[in-house]
Design a protein around this motif. Structure first.
Motif, mmCIF file in Angstrom:
data_model
loop_
_atom_site.group_PDB
_atom_site.id
_atom_site.type_symbol
_atom_site.label_atom_id
_atom_site.label_comp_id
_atom_site.label_asym_id
_atom_site.label_seq_id
_atom_site.Cartn_x
_atom_site.Cartn_y
_atom_site.Cartn_z
ATOM 1 N N ARG A 28 -11.580 35.617 -18.397
ATOM 2 C CA ARG A 28 -12.717 35.141 -17.609
ATOM 3 C C ARG A 28 -12.749 35.916 -16.310
ATOM 4 O O ARG A 28 -11.710 36.173 -15.717
ATOM 5 N N ALA A 29 -13.948 36.249 -15.879
ATOM 6 C CA ALA A 29 -14.082 36.883 -14.571
ATOM 7 C C ALA A 29 -13.947 35.783 -13.533
ATOM 8 O O ALA A 29 -14.756 34.882 -13.474
ATOM 9 N N THR A 30 -12.883 35.811 -12.751
ATOM 10 C CA THR A 30 -12.686 34.809 -11.708
ATOM 11 C C THR A 30 -12.757 35.479 -10.358
ATOM 12 O O THR A 30 -12.727 36.698 -10.251
ATOM 13 N N ILE A 31 -12.786 34.645 -9.358
ATOM 14 C CA ILE A 31 -12.858 35.163 -8.002
ATOM 15 C C ILE A 31 -11.533 35.784 -7.568
ATOM 16 O O ILE A 31 -11.477 36.579 -6.663
ATOM 17 N N PHE A 81 -10.464 20.070 0.506
ATOM 18 C CA PHE A 81 -11.592 20.090 -0.424
ATOM 19 C C PHE A 81 -11.505 21.305 -1.339
ATOM 20 O O PHE A 81 -11.732 21.195 -2.549
ATOM 21 N N LEU A 82 -11.168 22.461 -0.774
ATOM 22 C CA LEU A 82 -11.014 23.666 -1.598
ATOM 23 C C LEU A 82 -9.859 23.518 -2.585
ATOM 24 O O LEU A 82 -9.966 23.908 -3.746
ATOM 25 N N ALA A 83 -8.746 22.949 -2.124
ATOM 26 C CA ALA A 83 -7.594 22.767 -3.004
ATOM 27 C C ALA A 83 -7.903 21.788 -4.133
ATOM 28 O O ALA A 83 -7.470 21.989 -5.271
ATOM 29 N N SER A 84 -8.657 20.741 -3.840
ATOM 30 C CA SER A 84 -8.990 19.769 -4.882
ATOM 31 C C SER A 84 -9.990 20.333 -5.882
ATOM 32 O O SER A 84 -10.094 19.840 -7.002
ATOM 33 N N ASN A 85 -10.732 21.348 -5.501
ATOM 34 C CA ASN A 85 -11.687 21.988 -6.407
ATOM 35 C C ASN A 85 -11.198 23.347 -6.907
ATOM 36 O O ASN A 85 -11.994 24.157 -7.372
ATOM 37 N N LYS A 88 -12.026 24.118 -10.570
ATOM 38 C CA LYS A 88 -13.445 24.476 -10.709
ATOM 39 C C LYS A 88 -13.675 25.906 -10.253
ATOM 40 O O LYS A 88 -14.428 26.650 -10.872
ATOM 41 N N LEU A 89 -13.028 26.263 -9.161
ATOM 42 C CA LEU A 89 -13.196 27.604 -8.610
ATOM 43 C C LEU A 89 -12.669 28.666 -9.570
ATOM 44 O O LEU A 89 -13.237 29.749 -9.666
ATOM 45 N N LEU A 90 -11.605 28.355 -10.276
ATOM 46 C CA LEU A 90 -11.066 29.309 -11.252
ATOM 47 C C LEU A 90 -11.982 29.477 -12.459
ATOM 48 O O LEU A 90 -12.008 30.540 -13.070
ATOM 49 N N MET A 134 -20.245 35.988 3.556
ATOM 50 C CA MET A 134 -19.162 36.735 2.916
ATOM 51 C C MET A 134 -18.800 36.117 1.565
ATOM 52 O O MET A 134 -18.567 36.839 0.593
ATOM 53 N N VAL A 135 -18.753 34.788 1.505
ATOM 54 C CA VAL A 135 -18.427 34.118 0.238
ATOM 55 C C VAL A 135 -19.533 34.368 -0.785
ATOM 56 O O VAL A 135 -19.262 34.660 -1.956
ATOM 57 N N LEU A 136 -20.785 34.282 -0.355
ATOM 58 C CA LEU A 136 -21.903 34.539 -1.255
ATOM 59 C C LEU A 136 -21.894 35.988 -1.732
ATOM 60 O O LEU A 136 -22.110 36.272 -2.910
ATOM 61 N N TRP A 137 -21.626 36.902 -0.847
ATOM 62 C CA TRP A 137 -21.602 38.320 -1.173
ATOM 63 C C TRP A 137 -20.502 38.637 -2.183
ATOM 64 O O TRP A 137 -20.728 39.332 -3.169
ATOM 65 N N LEU A 138 -19.311 38.114 -1.977
ATOM 66 C CA LEU A 138 -18.197 38.404 -2.888
ATOM 67 C C LEU A 138 -18.224 37.579 -4.163
ATOM 68 O O LEU A 138 -17.907 38.091 -5.239
ATOM 69 N N GLY A 139 -18.570 36.298 -4.051
ATOM 70 C CA GLY A 139 -18.445 35.403 -5.198
ATOM 71 C C GLY A 139 -19.733 35.104 -5.921
ATOM 72 O O GLY A 139 -19.734 34.843 -7.114
ATOM 73 N N GLY A 140 -20.829 35.080 -5.205
ATOM 74 C CA GLY A 140 -22.106 34.779 -5.825
ATOM 75 C C GLY A 140 -22.477 33.306 -5.702
ATOM 76 O O GLY A 140 -21.773 32.500 -5.102
ATOM 77 N N TRP A 141 -23.597 32.966 -6.317
ATOM 78 C CA TRP A 141 -24.157 31.624 -6.190
ATOM 79 C C TRP A 141 -23.315 30.566 -6.894
ATOM 80 O O TRP A 141 -23.278 29.418 -6.463
ATOM 81 N N GLN A 142 -22.639 30.932 -7.978
ATOM 82 C CA GLN A 142 -21.802 29.959 -8.674
ATOM 83 C C GLN A 142 -20.618 29.529 -7.812
ATOM 84 O O GLN A 142 -20.213 28.372 -7.818
ATOM 85 N N VAL A 143 -20.046 30.465 -7.062
ATOM 86 C CA VAL A 143 -18.941 30.139 -6.156
ATOM 87 C C VAL A 143 -19.454 29.297 -4.989
ATOM 88 O O VAL A 143 -18.815 28.323 -4.588
ATOM 89 N N ILE A 144 -20.618 29.640 -4.471
ATOM 90 C CA ILE A 144 -21.206 28.876 -3.359
ATOM 91 C C ILE A 144 -21.451 27.422 -3.775
ATOM 92 O O ILE A 144 -21.273 26.508 -2.965
#
Length: 181
Positions: A28-31, A81-85, A88-90, A134-144
């Motif tokens: 899978r392509a992950t961040i 919040f990031l750690a609990s998600n 999902k982020l992966l 920066m997050v949108l640029w690197l990760g895209g809308w799904q990461v946002i």
């Protein structure tokens, strides 16, 4: 039998491998790919270098002003919040969005104008805009979709200008006085 498509050079073969494997469901392509990790580290370093002085000022405000002492908790909440998600982020498919680059440029220009006007609140808003971009640029809308809440929660850690704060506090004092009568 070669199952990997042959290309003209070794570099092209290595560059095409992640796409080839992800199309077949093997990865899978992950961040958190090595290339993305380096980009994130470089951008985080540039972000900290650019905003170091204002981040120190913000921490001093949290430490010295009782009305803003909650500022220490906000980044911890965002990290929680990031750690609990994290799972999902992966699972999120990373597709960089170049619209994030526009937000990066907007955040940088907000910071430059605010720095020139000596308006720290504008610099802080520019920091959050820059981070979001920066997050949108690197990760895209799904990461946002996964991380927009903790990024925007950082707004609660930024002290608003004193004049606006006094106006808001005055209105609340008037309301409390009328309600108590």
């Amino acid at each position: 039998k070669c199952v990997y498509p042959m290309t003209s050079s070794k570099a092209e073969q290595i560059g095409a491998l992640p796409d080839y494997l992800s199309k077949r469901g093997l990865i899978r392509a992950t961040i958190f790919t090595p290339a993305n990790t380096w980009k994130m580290l470089l951008l985080a370093g540039a972000f900290l270098l650019l905003n170091y002085e204002y981040l120190i000022r913000l921490v001093k405000v949290w430490y010295t002003e009782p009305d803003w002492s909650h500022g220490f908790i906000i980044p911890m909440f965002c990290l929680y919040f990031l750690a609990s998600n994290y799972q999902k982020l992966l699972k999120v498919k990373v597709k960089p969005a170049y619209s994030g680059l526009l937000l990066v440029l907007l955040g940088l220009s907000m910071q430059m104008v605010s720095f020139w006007l000596r308006n720290s609140y504008g610099v802080y808003l520019g920091m959050i805009t820059l981070l979001f971009g920066m997050v949108l640029w690197l990760g895209g809308w799904q990461v946002i979709k996964v991380v927009w809440v903790p990024i925007l929660c950082l707004l609660f850690a930024v002290n608003i200008p004193e004049m606006i704060y006094r106006d808001i506090a005055y209105e609340f004092q008037q309301f409390a006085a009328q309600a108590s009568v």
